[in-house]
Design a protein around this motif. Structure first.
Motif: not given
Length: 256
Positions: A165-185
């Motif tokens: 679960s702790s790994h999943a939280l960090i992994l989710f944040r990495i994916i979320q940041e990748c997606i946000n970069n796609v949206i923004k840039h």
């Protein structure tokens, strides 16, 4: 004064014992030093992991608040504004129109109540731990589609992923940041998100058809470095392949 052969052997034996003792002390000292270094290194790793976990939790809360603010403004606020206008219209309408307008207002209020219930679920502090990695990821995809930010092509071969679960939280944040970069840039109109479960690892592909960028530039910012460092903390490989005007492909490999 003459030494007998027995005295010589005694001195030699004592000397050898002394050397052995000194060697054992030296070896023990080296062992203790290395053990202390290993313990210190492990503590540093644990502290770094806990810090990244805390950072991820804070960032998810910020992302959640941004999402709620946008939803309140763009969706719920608009519906309530329409309901208010329709309420004002009641005083200028005849009986048949009043009934129709009242039904419309009732439907709008019902939608607003459902929207508030949906938003209340987002307030749960430990989203990934509560919903699980896959459902949290799919909630993020639903948010993107709902706000019409991107067209999302999503596929997963196993919805029952086993991730700490702790790994999943960090992994989710990495994916979320990748997606946000796609949206923004990226200026891409669509994104492809593939989750492929293997026996010993999980592959996560995030691809877009945007403008791309030079991954070797030094001014790419701290976001990319943060994702790479976070990936290392949870024993995950992070690879990015991009070139200008040719989109970006990210491969995240989580080792179980």
């Amino acid at each position: 004064m003459k030494f007998s052969e027995m005295d010589f052997l005694l001195i030699l034996t004592t000397f050898m014992i002394l050397i052995v003792v000194l060697m054992m002390v030296a070896i023990y000292s080296v062992f203790i030093k290395k053990k202390s270094q290993l313990i210190l290194t492990q503590k540093i790793k644990e502290a770094t992991f806990e810090q990244e976990l805390a950072n991820s939790q804070v960032e998810i809360k910020e992302q959640t608040l941004n999402y709620i603010g946008q939803e309140l403004h763009d969706d719920l606020g608009q519906k309530l504004s329409v309901a208010r206008l329709m309420t004002n219209k009641l005083s200028f309408s005849d009986e048949s129109e009043k009934k129709e307008i009242a039904n419309e207002i009732n439907l709008l209020i019902g939608e607003c109540i459902q929207d508030i219930r949906n938003l209340s679920k987002v307030f749960i502090t430990k989203q990934v731990e509560h919903f699980g990695f896959v459902e949290s990821l799919e909630r993020e995809i639903f948010r993107i589609k709902r706000l019409q930010l991107l067209e999302v092509h999503y596929d997963i071969n196993n919805r029952d992923l086993e991730i700490n679960s702790s790994h999943a939280l960090i992994l989710f944040r990495i994916i979320q940041e990748c997606i946000n970069n796609v949206i923004k840039h990226s200026k891409s109109k669509c994104i492809e998100l593939l989750v492929i479960d293997h026996q010993d690892f999980i592959d996560i592909n995030i691809n877009d058809t945007g403008i791309g960028f030079n991954t070797h530039r030094e001014d790419n910012g701290s976001g990319l470095k943060n994702m790479i460092s976070r990936a290392k903390i949870i024993n995950t490989d992070f690879k990015i392949n991009s070139s200008e005007k040719d989109g970006t492909k990210v491969l995240i490999t989580y080792n179980k």
